[in-house]
Design a protein around this motif. Structure first.
Motif, PDB file in Angstrom:
ATOM      1  N   GLN A   1      -7.939  -1.394   1.222  1.00  0.00           N
ATOM      2  CA  GLN A   1      -7.830  -2.653   1.325  1.00  0.00           C
ATOM      3  C   GLN A   1      -5.790  -2.823   1.797  1.00  0.00           C
ATOM      4  O   GLN A   1      -5.392  -2.864   3.419  1.00  0.00           O
ATOM      5  CB  GLN A   1      -8.788  -3.918   1.354  1.00  0.00           C
ATOM      6  CG  GLN A   1      -9.912  -3.932   2.149  1.00  0.00           C
ATOM      7  CD  GLN A   1     -10.509  -5.038   1.265  1.00  0.00           C
ATOM      8  OE1 GLN A   1     -10.476  -5.495   0.002  1.00  0.00           O
ATOM      9  NE2 GLN A   1     -11.866  -5.469   1.825  1.00  0.00           N
ATOM     10  N   ALA A   2      -5.519  -2.458   0.835  1.00  0.00           N
ATOM     11  CA  ALA A   2      -4.145  -2.608   0.992  1.00  0.00           C
ATOM     12  C   ALA A   2      -3.442  -1.782   1.577  1.00  0.00           C
ATOM     13  O   ALA A   2      -2.639  -2.104   2.101  1.00  0.00           O
ATOM     14  CB  ALA A   2      -3.630  -2.697  -1.017  1.00  0.00           C
ATOM     15  N   LEU A   3      -3.974  -0.865   1.401  1.00  0.00           N
ATOM     16  CA  LEU A   3      -3.363   1.087   1.816  1.00  0.00           C
ATOM     17  C   LEU A   3      -3.049   0.191   3.788  1.00  0.00           C
ATOM     18  O   LEU A   3      -2.565   0.913   4.741  1.00  0.00           O
ATOM     19  CB  LEU A   3      -4.062   1.731   1.830  1.00  0.00           C
ATOM     20  CG  LEU A   3      -3.613   2.889   2.788  1.00  0.00           C
ATOM     21  CD1 LEU A   3      -1.946   3.281   2.636  1.00  0.00           C
ATOM     22  CD2 LEU A   3      -4.020   4.467   2.177  1.00  0.00           C
ATOM     23  N   LYS A   4      -4.652  -0.326   4.322  1.00  0.00           N
ATOM     24  CA  LYS A   4      -4.992  -0.532   5.395  1.00  0.00           C
ATOM     25  C   LYS A   4      -3.906  -1.455   5.805  1.00  0.00           C
ATOM     26  O   LYS A   4      -3.720  -1.292   7.554  1.00  0.00           O
ATOM     27  CB  LYS A   4      -6.647  -1.260   5.566  1.00  0.00           C
ATOM     28  CG  LYS A   4      -6.771  -1.194   7.626  1.00  0.00           C
ATOM     29  CD  LYS A   4      -8.028  -1.371   7.244  1.00  0.00           C
ATOM     30  CE  LYS A   4      -8.428  -1.699   8.909  1.00  0.00           C
ATOM     31  NZ  LYS A   4      -7.523  -2.936   9.702  1.00  0.00           N
ATOM     32  N   ALA A   5      -3.588  -1.978   5.537  1.00  0.00           N
ATOM     33  CA  ALA A   5      -2.948  -3.854   5.489  1.00  0.00           C
ATOM     34  C   ALA A   5      -1.690  -2.741   6.159  1.00  0.00           C
ATOM     35  O   ALA A   5      -1.098  -3.420   7.077  1.00  0.00           O
ATOM     36  CB  ALA A   5      -2.499  -4.081   4.772  1.00  0.00           C
TER      37      ALA A   5
ATOM     38  N   ASP B   1      -0.489   4.462  -7.515  1.00  0.00           N
ATOM     39  CA  ASP B   1       0.405   5.736  -7.772  1.00  0.00           C
ATOM     40  C   ASP B   1       0.818   5.825  -6.965  1.00  0.00           C
ATOM     41  O   ASP B   1       1.753   6.809  -6.708  1.00  0.00           O
ATOM     42  CB  ASP B   1      -0.043   6.742  -8.618  1.00  0.00           C
ATOM     43  CG  ASP B   1      -0.197   6.598 -10.432  1.00  0.00           C
ATOM     44  OD1 ASP B   1       0.563   5.482 -10.717  1.00  0.00           O
ATOM     45  OD2 ASP B   1      -0.939   6.990 -10.903  1.00  0.00           O
ATOM     46  N   LEU B   2       0.396   5.372  -5.384  1.00  0.00           N
ATOM     47  CA  LEU B   2       1.298   4.856  -4.185  1.00  0.00           C
ATOM     48  C   LEU B   2       1.915   5.057  -4.139  1.00  0.00           C
ATOM     49  O   LEU B   2       2.078   3.629  -4.193  1.00  0.00           O
ATOM     50  CB  LEU B   2       0.158   5.097  -2.898  1.00  0.00           C
ATOM     51  CG  LEU B   2       0.306   5.487  -1.625  1.00  0.00           C
ATOM     52  CD1 LEU B   2       0.563   7.017  -1.116  1.00  0.00           C
ATOM     53  CD2 LEU B   2      -1.084   4.848  -0.729  1.00  0.00           C
ATOM     54  N   THR B   3       3.722   5.009  -3.517  1.00  0.00           N
ATOM     55  CA  THR B   3       4.318   4.413  -3.156  1.00  0.00           C
ATOM     56  C   THR B   3       4.365   4.706  -1.285  1.00  0.00           C
ATOM     57  O   THR B   3       4.489   5.250  -1.125  1.00  0.00           O
ATOM     58  CB  THR B   3       6.127   4.296  -4.122  1.00  0.00           C
ATOM     59  OG1 THR B   3       5.115   4.287  -5.501  1.00  0.00           O
ATOM     60  CG2 THR B   3       6.674   3.691  -3.261  1.00  0.00           C
ATOM     61  N   ILE B   4       5.185   3.014  -0.836  1.00  0.00           N
ATOM     62  CA  ILE B   4       4.808   2.845   0.728  1.00  0.00           C
ATOM     63  C   ILE B   4       5.927   2.395   0.364  1.00  0.00           C
ATOM     64  O   ILE B   4       6.964   1.070   0.298  1.00  0.00           O
ATOM     65  CB  ILE B   4       4.336   2.516   1.373  1.00  0.00           C
ATOM     66  CG1 ILE B   4       2.791   2.827   1.227  1.00  0.00           C
ATOM     67  CG2 ILE B   4       4.603   2.503   2.956  1.00  0.00           C
ATOM     68  CD1 ILE B   4       1.656   1.882   1.674  1.00  0.00           C
ATOM     69  N   GLU B   5       7.551   3.231   1.104  1.00  0.00           N
ATOM     70  CA  GLU B   5       8.870   2.694   0.753  1.00  0.00           C
ATOM     71  C   GLU B   5       9.067   2.785   2.257  1.00  0.00           C
ATOM     72  O   GLU B   5       8.857   3.595   3.169  1.00  0.00           O
ATOM     73  CB  GLU B   5       9.620   3.911   0.267  1.00  0.00           C
ATOM     74  CG  GLU B   5      11.412   3.781   0.115  1.00  0.00           C
ATOM     75  CD  GLU B   5      12.074   4.562  -0.657  1.00  0.00           C
ATOM     76  OE1 GLU B   5      12.049   4.170  -1.994  1.00  0.00           O
ATOM     77  OE2 GLU B   5      12.279   5.731  -0.812  1.00  0.00           O
ATOM     78  N   SER B   6       9.932   1.729   2.808  1.00  0.00           N
ATOM     79  CA  SER B   6      10.486   1.331   4.345  1.00  0.00           C
ATOM     80  C   SER B   6      12.267   2.250   4.884  1.00  0.00           C
ATOM     81  O   SER B   6      12.782   1.231   3.285  1.00  0.00           O
ATOM     82  CB  SER B   6      10.296  -0.426   4.197  1.00  0.00           C
ATOM     83  OG  SER B   6      10.913  -0.695   5.567  1.00  0.00           O
ATOM     84  N   GLY B   7      12.733   2.043   5.598  1.00  0.00           N
ATOM     85  CA  GLY B   7      13.790   2.796   5.700  1.00  0.00           C
ATOM     86  C   GLY B   7      13.932   1.838   6.942  1.00  0.00           C
ATOM     87  O   GLY B   7      12.818   1.363   7.839  1.00  0.00           O
ATOM     88  N   THR B   8      14.911   2.358   8.295  1.00  0.00           N
ATOM     89  CA  THR B   8      16.025   1.005   9.100  1.00  0.00           C
ATOM     90  C   THR B   8      14.640   2.899  10.039  1.00  0.00           C
ATOM     91  O   THR B   8      14.133   1.999  11.160  1.00  0.00           O
ATOM     92  CB  THR B   8      16.782   1.257   9.262  1.00  0.00           C
ATOM     93  OG1 THR B   8      17.235   2.813   9.581  1.00  0.00           O
ATOM     94  CG2 THR B   8      17.536  -0.159   7.845  1.00  0.00           C
TER      95      THR B   8
END
Length: 88
Positions: free
Chosen positions: A46-50, A17-24
């Motif tokens: 491991q996915a979070l660390k990557a 349920d954690l979202t990592i969103e990219s912006g410029t």
């Protein structure tokens, strides 16, 4: 399902349920991630660390980092459209 940090603006990746969103200019992390003592917990960490490692590599490779970037939460005071009006 990874993205290139600071390049793929508007793209995101979810880990549980954690979202990592990219912006410029910034990366946003929101939601919840529980790391349990099981195989799924190991996969999640491991996915979070990557993702964190990819963000760190991108920042480390940036030649011109400012001391502090402008905050998205900076606000300015705007005059109220209701000031000076009377209720009739």
């Amino acid at each position: 399902m990874s993205f290139i940090p600071f390049l793929d603006a508007g793209k995101s990746v979810r880990i549980d349920d954690l979202t990592i969103e990219s912006g410029t200019e910034r990366i946003a992390l929101y939601g919840r991630l529980e790391i349990r003592r099981d195989r799924i917990g190991l996969q999640n960490i491991q996915a979070l660390k990557a993702q964190i490692d990819a963000i760190a590599r991108e920042l480390e490779g940036s030649a011109h980092l400012p001391e502090r970037a402008r905050s998205a939460h900076q606000t300015s005071v705007m005059p109220s459209p209701f000031m000076g009006r009377s209720c009739a």
